[in-house]
Design a protein around this motif. Structure first.
Motif, mmCIF file in Angstrom:
data_model
loop_
_atom_site.group_PDB
_atom_site.id
_atom_site.type_symbol
_atom_site.label_atom_id
_atom_site.label_comp_id
_atom_site.label_asym_id
_atom_site.label_seq_id
_atom_site.Cartn_x
_atom_site.Cartn_y
_atom_site.Cartn_z
ATOM 1 N N VAL A 1 0.853 -1.188 0.000
ATOM 2 C CA VAL A 1 0.000 0.000 0.000
ATOM 3 C C VAL A 1 0.890 1.239 0.000
ATOM 4 O O VAL A 1 1.793 1.371 0.831
ATOM 5 N N PHE A 2 0.613 2.129 -0.963
ATOM 6 C CA PHE A 2 1.337 3.395 -0.989
ATOM 7 C C PHE A 2 0.348 4.549 -1.067
ATOM 8 O O PHE A 2 -0.775 4.404 -1.552
ATOM 9 N N SER A 3 0.783 5.687 -0.552
ATOM 10 C CA SER A 3 -0.069 6.866 -0.482
ATOM 11 C C SER A 3 0.724 8.076 -0.974
ATOM 12 O O SER A 3 1.931 8.182 -0.713
ATOM 13 N N ILE A 4 0.019 8.975 -1.682
ATOM 14 C CA ILE A 4 0.648 10.192 -2.200
ATOM 15 C C ILE A 4 -0.275 11.371 -1.904
ATOM 16 O O ILE A 4 -1.467 11.334 -2.214
ATOM 17 N N ASP A 5 0.297 12.404 -1.294
ATOM 18 C CA ASP A 5 -0.439 13.633 -0.987
ATOM 19 C C ASP A 5 -0.155 14.678 -2.053
ATOM 20 O O ASP A 5 0.991 14.863 -2.468
ATOM 21 N N LEU A 6 -1.223 15.379 -2.461
ATOM 22 C CA LEU A 6 -1.116 16.494 -3.392
ATOM 23 C C LEU A 6 -1.397 17.758 -2.609
ATOM 24 O O LEU A 6 -2.391 17.829 -1.873
ATOM 25 N N THR A 7 -0.530 18.748 -2.756
ATOM 26 C CA THR A 7 -0.751 20.034 -2.114
ATOM 27 C C THR A 7 -0.661 21.142 -3.163
ATOM 28 O O THR A 7 -0.009 20.990 -4.193
ATOM 29 N N THR A 8 -1.329 22.246 -2.883
ATOM 30 C CA THR A 8 -1.326 23.395 -3.777
ATOM 31 C C THR A 8 0.004 24.131 -3.673
ATOM 32 O O THR A 8 0.790 23.880 -2.742
ATOM 33 N N ASP B 1 0.445 26.884 -2.484
ATOM 34 C CA ASP B 1 0.435 27.540 -1.166
ATOM 35 C C ASP B 1 0.608 26.554 -0.008
ATOM 36 O O ASP B 1 0.614 26.962 1.154
ATOM 37 N N GLY B 2 0.698 25.249 -0.318
ATOM 38 C CA GLY B 2 0.879 24.237 0.716
ATOM 39 C C GLY B 2 -0.409 23.693 1.297
ATOM 40 O O GLY B 2 -0.370 22.919 2.257
ATOM 41 N N ASP B 3 -1.545 24.073 0.729
ATOM 42 C CA ASP B 3 -2.824 23.567 1.222
ATOM 43 C C ASP B 3 -3.086 22.160 0.682
ATOM 44 O O ASP B 3 -2.804 21.879 -0.485
ATOM 45 N N PRO B 4 -3.645 21.268 1.498
ATOM 46 C CA PRO B 4 -3.976 19.928 1.009
ATOM 47 C C PRO B 4 -4.983 20.007 -0.139
ATOM 48 O O PRO B 4 -5.969 20.738 -0.064
ATOM 49 N N ALA B 5 -4.707 19.262 -1.211
ATOM 50 C CA ALA B 5 -5.613 19.218 -2.360
ATOM 51 C C ALA B 5 -6.261 17.842 -2.492
ATOM 52 O O ALA B 5 -7.462 17.736 -2.708
ATOM 53 N N ALA B 6 -5.459 16.789 -2.347
ATOM 54 C CA ALA B 6 -5.985 15.427 -2.483
ATOM 55 C C ALA B 6 -4.984 14.441 -1.905
ATOM 56 O O ALA B 6 -3.819 14.779 -1.664
ATOM 57 N N ARG B 7 -5.458 13.221 -1.698
ATOM 58 C CA ARG B 7 -4.592 12.109 -1.280
ATOM 59 C C ARG B 7 -5.077 10.867 -2.012
ATOM 60 O O ARG B 7 -6.268 10.568 -2.028
ATOM 61 N N ILE B 8 -4.132 10.149 -2.590
ATOM 62 C CA ILE B 8 -4.469 8.856 -3.187
ATOM 63 C C ILE B 8 -3.773 7.773 -2.371
ATOM 64 O O ILE B 8 -2.650 7.952 -1.915
ATOM 65 N N THR B 9 -4.473 6.680 -2.168
ATOM 66 C CA THR B 9 -3.898 5.513 -1.493
ATOM 67 C C THR B 9 -4.248 4.303 -2.339
ATOM 68 O O THR B 9 -5.424 4.018 -2.553
ATOM 69 N N ASN B 10 -3.225 3.642 -2.863
ATOM 70 C CA ASN B 10 -3.418 2.467 -3.713
ATOM 71 C C ASN B 10 -3.041 1.203 -2.956
ATOM 72 O O ASN B 10 -1.993 1.149 -2.306
ATOM 73 N N HIS B 11 -3.895 0.201 -3.060
ATOM 74 C CA HIS B 11 -3.707 -1.091 -2.408
ATOM 75 C C HIS B 11 -3.422 -2.116 -3.506
ATOM 76 O O HIS B 11 -4.309 -2.443 -4.286
ATOM 77 N N TRP B 12 -2.187 -2.592 -3.542
ATOM 78 C CA TRP B 12 -1.805 -3.569 -4.561
ATOM 79 C C TRP B 12 -1.662 -4.946 -3.947
ATOM 80 O O TRP B 12 -1.304 -5.099 -2.773
ATOM 81 N N ARG B 13 -1.891 -5.959 -4.759
ATOM 82 C CA ARG B 13 -1.673 -7.358 -4.412
ATOM 83 C C ARG B 13 -0.511 -7.846 -5.271
ATOM 84 O O ARG B 13 -0.615 -7.895 -6.491
ATOM 85 N N LEU B 14 0.618 -8.153 -4.615
ATOM 86 C CA LEU B 14 1.810 -8.627 -5.323
ATOM 87 C C LEU B 14 1.806 -10.145 -5.296
ATOM 88 O O LEU B 14 1.926 -10.755 -4.234
ATOM 89 N N ARG B 15 1.629 -10.745 -6.460
ATOM 90 C CA ARG B 15 1.597 -12.213 -6.549
ATOM 91 C C ARG B 15 2.997 -12.772 -6.607
ATOM 92 O O ARG B 15 3.828 -12.301 -7.354
ATOM 93 N N ARG B 16 3.224 -13.773 -5.805
ATOM 94 C CA ARG B 16 4.566 -14.406 -5.728
ATOM 95 C C ARG B 16 4.591 -15.730 -6.421
ATOM 96 O O ARG B 16 3.674 -16.458 -6.495
#
Length: 145
Positions: free
Chosen positions: A121-128, A130-145
């Motif tokens: 799971v990784f997450s990325i924050d987007l800010t303007t 001016d430093g204001d929060p704009a969005a956050r994405i969090t992706n949940h991946w399944r890594l097959r072994r």
């Protein structure tokens, strides 16, 4: 490819992407929106489909690099277990957003039929600018072994 040890998997938590800035140009937003078969949004609003790839690029990484971090090869090795998109304000074209993020969670798992896989799971924050929060994405991946 050999399986990553559970300790190595856990050590990925806290891995930070380089970060950076990126803007969504009008032409890009137009093409992404057109691919969805929807009408263009008014007032330079960015279509949500941009959040599939723009944050990854903006954070200074790529799908190939994410595969390398998780030690998997090719699209057949990765499944999308879900994604969370949080909007703190509307995203707009031609704004230089800042992107920062990294790996926030990993877990060794087993399917009902005994096949091993890892949650990544990784997450990325987007800010303007001016430093204001704009969005956050969090992706949940399944890594097959």
């Amino acid at each position: 490819m050999a399986s990553m040890t559970e300790d190595a998997l856990h050590a990925l938590i806290g891995h930070r992407f380089p970060g950076g800035t990126r803007r969504i140009e009008h032409w890009e937003n137009w093409l992404l929106t057109d691919c969805t078969g929807r009408e263009q949004l008014p007032d330079g609003l960015v279509h949500p489909v941009a959040l599939f790839h723009v944050p990854i690029q903006g954070a200074g990484t790529s799908i190939a690099e994410l595969f390398a971090i998780g030690q998997v090869e090719g699209a057949g090795s990765v499944g999308l277990d879900g994604y969370d998109w949080e909007y703190f304000q509307p995203l707009r074209e031609d704004v230089d957003y800042r992107f920062d993020g990294g790996v926030i969670e990993t877990e060794r798992c087993t399917t009902e039929d005994g096949a091993p896989y890892d949650r990544f799971v990784f997450s990325i924050d987007l800010t303007t600018p001016d430093g204001d929060p704009a969005a956050r994405i969090t992706n949940h991946w399944r890594l097959r072994r």
